[in-house]
Design a protein around this motif. Structure first.
Motif, PDB file in Angstrom:
ATOM      1  N   LEU A   1     -14.843  29.776  51.037  1.00  0.00           N
ATOM      2  CA  LEU A   1     -15.901  28.899  50.550  1.00  0.00           C
ATOM      3  C   LEU A   1     -16.712  29.576  49.445  1.00  0.00           C
ATOM      4  O   LEU A   1     -17.122  28.917  48.476  1.00  0.00           O
ATOM      5  CB  LEU A   1     -16.795  28.464  51.704  1.00  0.00           C
ATOM      6  N   ASP A   2     -16.937  30.877  49.556  1.00  0.00           N
ATOM      7  CA  ASP A   2     -17.624  31.597  48.477  1.00  0.00           C
ATOM      8  C   ASP A   2     -16.782  31.573  47.198  1.00  0.00           C
ATOM      9  O   ASP A   2     -17.310  31.409  46.086  1.00  0.00           O
ATOM     10  CB  ASP A   2     -17.883  33.052  48.890  1.00  0.00           C
ATOM     11  N   THR A   3     -15.464  31.741  47.342  1.00  0.00           N
ATOM     12  CA  THR A   3     -14.575  31.728  46.180  1.00  0.00           C
ATOM     13  C   THR A   3     -14.518  30.332  45.561  1.00  0.00           C
ATOM     14  O   THR A   3     -14.485  30.194  44.329  1.00  0.00           O
ATOM     15  CB  THR A   3     -13.167  32.187  46.592  1.00  0.00           C
ATOM     16  N   TYR A   4     -14.514  29.299  46.392  1.00  0.00           N
ATOM     17  CA  TYR A   4     -14.547  27.928  45.871  1.00  0.00           C
ATOM     18  C   TYR A   4     -15.837  27.694  45.082  1.00  0.00           C
ATOM     19  O   TYR A   4     -15.823  27.013  44.043  1.00  0.00           O
ATOM     20  CB  TYR A   4     -14.441  26.925  47.015  1.00  0.00           C
ATOM     21  N   ALA A   5     -16.937  28.243  45.557  1.00  0.00           N
ATOM     22  CA  ALA A   5     -18.202  28.085  44.823  1.00  0.00           C
ATOM     23  C   ALA A   5     -18.116  28.745  43.457  1.00  0.00           C
ATOM     24  O   ALA A   5     -18.619  28.217  42.453  1.00  0.00           O
ATOM     25  CB  ALA A   5     -19.354  28.679  45.639  1.00  0.00           C
ATOM     26  N   VAL A   6     -17.458  29.911  43.380  1.00  0.00           N
ATOM     27  CA  VAL A   6     -17.229  30.572  42.090  1.00  0.00           C
ATOM     28  C   VAL A   6     -16.364  29.680  41.198  1.00  0.00           C
ATOM     29  O   VAL A   6     -16.637  29.520  39.997  1.00  0.00           O
ATOM     30  CB  VAL A   6     -16.567  31.942  42.295  1.00  0.00           C
ATOM     31  N   ALA A   7     -15.333  29.102  41.765  1.00  0.00           N
ATOM     32  CA  ALA A   7     -14.439  28.243  40.987  1.00  0.00           C
ATOM     33  C   ALA A   7     -15.162  27.014  40.454  1.00  0.00           C
ATOM     34  O   ALA A   7     -14.959  26.611  39.300  1.00  0.00           O
ATOM     35  CB  ALA A   7     -13.246  27.832  41.844  1.00  0.00           C
ATOM     36  N   VAL A   8     -16.017  26.418  41.263  1.00  0.00           N
ATOM     37  CA  VAL A   8     -16.802  25.267  40.794  1.00  0.00           C
ATOM     38  C   VAL A   8     -17.724  25.699  39.667  1.00  0.00           C
ATOM     39  O   VAL A   8     -17.815  25.038  38.612  1.00  0.00           O
ATOM     40  CB  VAL A   8     -17.604  24.652  41.966  1.00  0.00           C
ATOM     41  N   ARG A   9     -18.408  26.797  39.862  1.00  0.00           N
ATOM     42  CA  ARG A   9     -19.351  27.295  38.847  1.00  0.00           C
ATOM     43  C   ARG A   9     -18.648  27.593  37.527  1.00  0.00           C
ATOM     44  O   ARG A   9     -19.181  27.311  36.446  1.00  0.00           O
ATOM     45  CB  ARG A   9     -20.021  28.557  39.377  1.00  0.00           C
ATOM     46  N   ASP A  10     -17.412  28.134  37.608  1.00  0.00           N
ATOM     47  CA  ASP A  10     -16.707  28.566  36.405  1.00  0.00           C
ATOM     48  C   ASP A  10     -15.784  27.493  35.826  1.00  0.00           C
ATOM     49  O   ASP A  10     -14.990  27.787  34.918  1.00  0.00           O
ATOM     50  CB  ASP A  10     -15.895  29.828  36.708  1.00  0.00           C
ATOM     51  N   GLY A  11     -15.884  26.281  36.323  1.00  0.00           N
ATOM     52  CA  GLY A  11     -15.184  25.166  35.689  1.00  0.00           C
ATOM     53  C   GLY A  11     -13.716  25.014  36.035  1.00  0.00           C
ATOM     54  O   GLY A  11     -12.972  24.369  35.295  1.00  0.00           O
ATOM     55  N   TYR A  12     -13.286  25.591  37.149  1.00  0.00           N
ATOM     56  CA  TYR A  12     -11.896  25.380  37.568  1.00  0.00           C
ATOM     57  C   TYR A  12     -11.666  23.909  37.928  1.00  0.00           C
ATOM     58  O   TYR A  12     -12.597  23.205  38.340  1.00  0.00           O
ATOM     59  CB  TYR A  12     -11.558  26.262  38.779  1.00  0.00           C
ATOM     60  N   ARG A  13     -10.428  23.475  37.773  1.00  0.00           N
ATOM     61  CA  ARG A  13     -10.052  22.097  38.103  1.00  0.00           C
ATOM     62  C   ARG A  13      -9.434  22.083  39.494  1.00  0.00           C
ATOM     63  O   ARG A  13      -8.652  22.961  39.856  1.00  0.00           O
ATOM     64  CB  ARG A  13      -9.066  21.559  37.076  1.00  0.00           C
ATOM     65  N   PHE A  14      -9.756  21.047  40.278  1.00  0.00           N
ATOM     66  CA  PHE A  14      -9.414  21.006  41.693  1.00  0.00           C
ATOM     67  C   PHE A  14      -8.345  19.956  42.003  1.00  0.00           C
ATOM     68  O   PHE A  14      -8.087  19.040  41.220  1.00  0.00           O
ATOM     69  CB  PHE A  14     -10.673  20.700  42.526  1.00  0.00           C
ATOM     70  N   TYR A  15      -7.737  20.134  43.171  1.00  0.00           N
ATOM     71  CA  TYR A  15      -6.786  19.223  43.819  1.00  0.00           C
ATOM     72  C   TYR A  15      -5.405  19.247  43.158  1.00  0.00           C
ATOM     73  O   TYR A  15      -5.023  20.228  42.524  1.00  0.00           O
ATOM     74  CB  TYR A  15      -7.339  17.810  43.928  1.00  0.00           C
ATOM     75  N   SER A  16      -4.644  18.169  43.280  1.00  0.00           N
ATOM     76  CA  SER A  16      -3.205  18.183  43.012  1.00  0.00           C
ATOM     77  C   SER A  16      -2.838  18.649  41.614  1.00  0.00           C
ATOM     78  O   SER A  16      -1.881  19.411  41.436  1.00  0.00           O
ATOM     79  CB  SER A  16      -2.622  16.791  43.267  1.00  0.00           C
ATOM     80  N   PHE A  17      -3.533  18.168  40.595  1.00  0.00           N
ATOM     81  CA  PHE A  17      -3.236  18.531  39.212  1.00  0.00           C
ATOM     82  C   PHE A  17      -4.154  19.649  38.712  1.00  0.00           C
ATOM     83  O   PHE A  17      -4.200  19.926  37.513  1.00  0.00           O
ATOM     84  CB  PHE A  17      -3.376  17.315  38.294  1.00  0.00           C
ATOM     85  N   GLY A  18      -4.873  20.297  39.622  1.00  0.00           N
ATOM     86  CA  GLY A  18      -5.852  21.289  39.220  1.00  0.00           C
ATOM     87  C   GLY A  18      -5.273  22.677  39.043  1.00  0.00           C
ATOM     88  O   GLY A  18      -4.057  22.878  38.948  1.00  0.00           O
ATOM     89  N   ASP A  19      -6.154  23.650  38.985  1.00  0.00           N
ATOM     90  CA  ASP A  19      -5.773  25.039  38.802  1.00  0.00           C
ATOM     91  C   ASP A  19      -5.323  25.645  40.128  1.00  0.00           C
ATOM     92  O   ASP A  19      -5.273  24.958  41.161  1.00  0.00           O
ATOM     93  CB  ASP A  19      -6.957  25.814  38.209  1.00  0.00           C
ATOM     94  N   ALA A  20      -5.008  26.938  40.109  1.00  0.00           N
ATOM     95  CA  ALA A  20      -4.391  27.575  41.277  1.00  0.00           C
ATOM     96  C   ALA A  20      -5.137  28.842  41.663  1.00  0.00           C
ATOM     97  O   ALA A  20      -5.944  29.382  40.905  1.00  0.00           O
ATOM     98  CB  ALA A  20      -2.928  27.902  40.985  1.00  0.00           C
ATOM     99  N   MET A  21      -4.822  29.298  42.878  1.00  0.00           N
ATOM    100  CA  MET A  21      -5.273  30.590  43.377  1.00  0.00           C
ATOM    101  C   MET A  21      -4.051  31.432  43.739  1.00  0.00           C
ATOM    102  O   MET A  21      -3.037  30.898  44.174  1.00  0.00           O
ATOM    103  CB  MET A  21      -6.127  30.435  44.645  1.00  0.00           C
ATOM    104  N   LEU A  22      -4.173  32.734  43.575  1.00  0.00           N
ATOM    105  CA  LEU A  22      -3.254  33.702  44.156  1.00  0.00           C
ATOM    106  C   LEU A  22      -4.074  34.530  45.124  1.00  0.00           C
ATOM    107  O   LEU A  22      -5.018  35.213  44.713  1.00  0.00           O
ATOM    108  CB  LEU A  22      -2.612  34.584  43.090  1.00  0.00           C
ATOM    109  N   ILE A  23      -3.730  34.458  46.406  1.00  0.00           N
ATOM    110  CA  ILE A  23      -4.439  35.216  47.436  1.00  0.00           C
ATOM    111  C   ILE A  23      -3.517  36.337  47.903  1.00  0.00           C
ATOM    112  O   ILE A  23      -2.424  36.084  48.415  1.00  0.00           O
ATOM    113  CB  ILE A  23      -4.834  34.318  48.623  1.00  0.00           C
ATOM    114  N   THR A  24      -3.941  37.565  47.660  1.00  0.00           N
ATOM    115  CA  THR A  24      -3.093  38.713  48.008  1.00  0.00           C
ATOM    116  C   THR A  24      -3.668  39.481  49.195  1.00  0.00           C
ATOM    117  O   THR A  24      -4.761  39.194  49.673  1.00  0.00           O
ATOM    118  CB  THR A  24      -2.955  39.654  46.806  1.00  0.00           C
TER     119      THR A  24
END
Length: 340
Positions: free
Chosen positions: A317-340
């Protein structure tokens, strides 16, 4: 654990309406679980973010044009039929939209055969029997079943297919795979990253929000999946050599972890084919997956719960808040995450 714990605010303009062009130009947020760090990349940089010997596991399912228009017989009232799962050549489990759609009701599929509702399965789910097999006619008479939050029509049906889609059967795309292009797959191979294949036919329930107050009370529907002996052997060999198993998408995670339940000691997975009802929630111990490529998921969805199980709810949820703040696009046609 409460369902409300997986809620987060998302401005509507963050919901992507079109895929990136080219696909691998989408943004990639990299979350390192061990270090707790976040970095910002472009998806076509993925080969440099993985290591030679890692195995990237892709879901090769293909979305079928499963949305059909129909008319009631008699009466002529409009009906929409969304095919979910083929039970037999002429019988499909479907969502059927309209009034008075009880067992025995006959429908004229526009451009296709007559159908009959033979069983009510709860809610708008019905078992529908067609007068003739319909699978081969879907490319001609069906429409792609886009999620309701995508308001713009597709420019081409291929926009909602991965470039490696091969096995027809899904009612929705495995969206993490939409970021890949043929040149990117070639670069991954050239770097020494192995590619393995699974199939999981995605149902619409995958994306539905959990409505129960406790996630444990949610009835998750089963989905058919397959991990072949060849793919299982490649994954186990990569893990034995010290490579990571990198799942592309939550559908791949669900397949691999289903295949891990029967694995022998020292193996990550065993071959598996059949329905899975695995519901991954925080507290789950992952047996097969070491890293995950995934999109940004809907609030209160089982997919967000799975990702939270992999990386921790608060961290996600903290990372999602960063993504919202930084203008990432969400859902099916949105941007991606790599979680290592």
């Amino acid at each position: 654990m409460r369902t409300a714990d997986f809620d987060y605010p998302l401005p509507p303009d963050r919901i992507a309406q079109r895929p990136a062009d080219p696909r691998d130009s989408s943004r990639l947020l990299v979350l390192d679980r061990q270090a707790g760090t976040v970095s910002h990349q472009i998806f076509n940089e993925l080969p440099e973010l993985l290591s030679p010997g890692d195995v990237l596991v892709l879901n090769h399912t293909r979305v079928i044009p499963a949305r059909l228009q129909a008319r009631k017989l008699p009466g002529g009232g409009r009906v929409e039929v969304l095919l979910l799962r083929r039970a037999a050549p002429q019988r499909w489990e479907a969502l059927v939209g309209g009034k008075g759609l009880h067992a025995g009701r006959r429908l004229q599929i526009v451009g296709g055969p007559i159908a009959e509702i033979v069983q009510e399965l709860g809610g708008s789910r019905r078992m529908v029997r067609f007068e003739e097999p319909i699978a081969d006619a879907l490319e001609r008479i069906g429409e792609m079943p886009l999620p309701p939050y995508i308001k713009q029509p597709l420019r081409s049906p291929d926009e909602y297919q991965t470039v490696f889609a091969r096995v027809p059967g899904s009612a929705a795309a495995p969206t993490a795979g939409l970021h890949f292009t043929a040149p990117l797959l070639e670069r991954l191979h050239a770097r020494g990253i192995l590619l393995a294949e699974v199939v999981l036919h995605v149902g619409l329930d995958t994306f539905a929000p959990v409505t129960e107050s406790r996630p444990e009370d949610h009835a998750i529907h089963s989905e058919w999946c397959q991990l072949t002996p060849e793919a299982a052997a490649a994954i186990n060999a990569a893990r034995a050599r010290g490579g990571r198993v990198v799942a592309v998408g939550t559908t791949t995670v669900r397949t691999l972890e289903s295949a891990a339940r029967g694995a022998s000691p020292g193996a990550a997975v065993t071959p598996f084919e059949g329905p899975t009802d695995l519901f991954i929630l925080p507290g789950y111990t992952f047996r097969a997956v070491d890293a995950l490529v995934t999109n940004f998921h809907l609030p209160r969805s089982t997919l967000l719960m799975l990702v939270s199980a992999f990386a921790g709810r608060e961290r996600i949820l903290d990372t999602y808040a960063v993504a919202v703040r930084d203008g990432y696009r969400f859902y099916s046609f949105g941007d991606a995450m790599l979680i290592t």
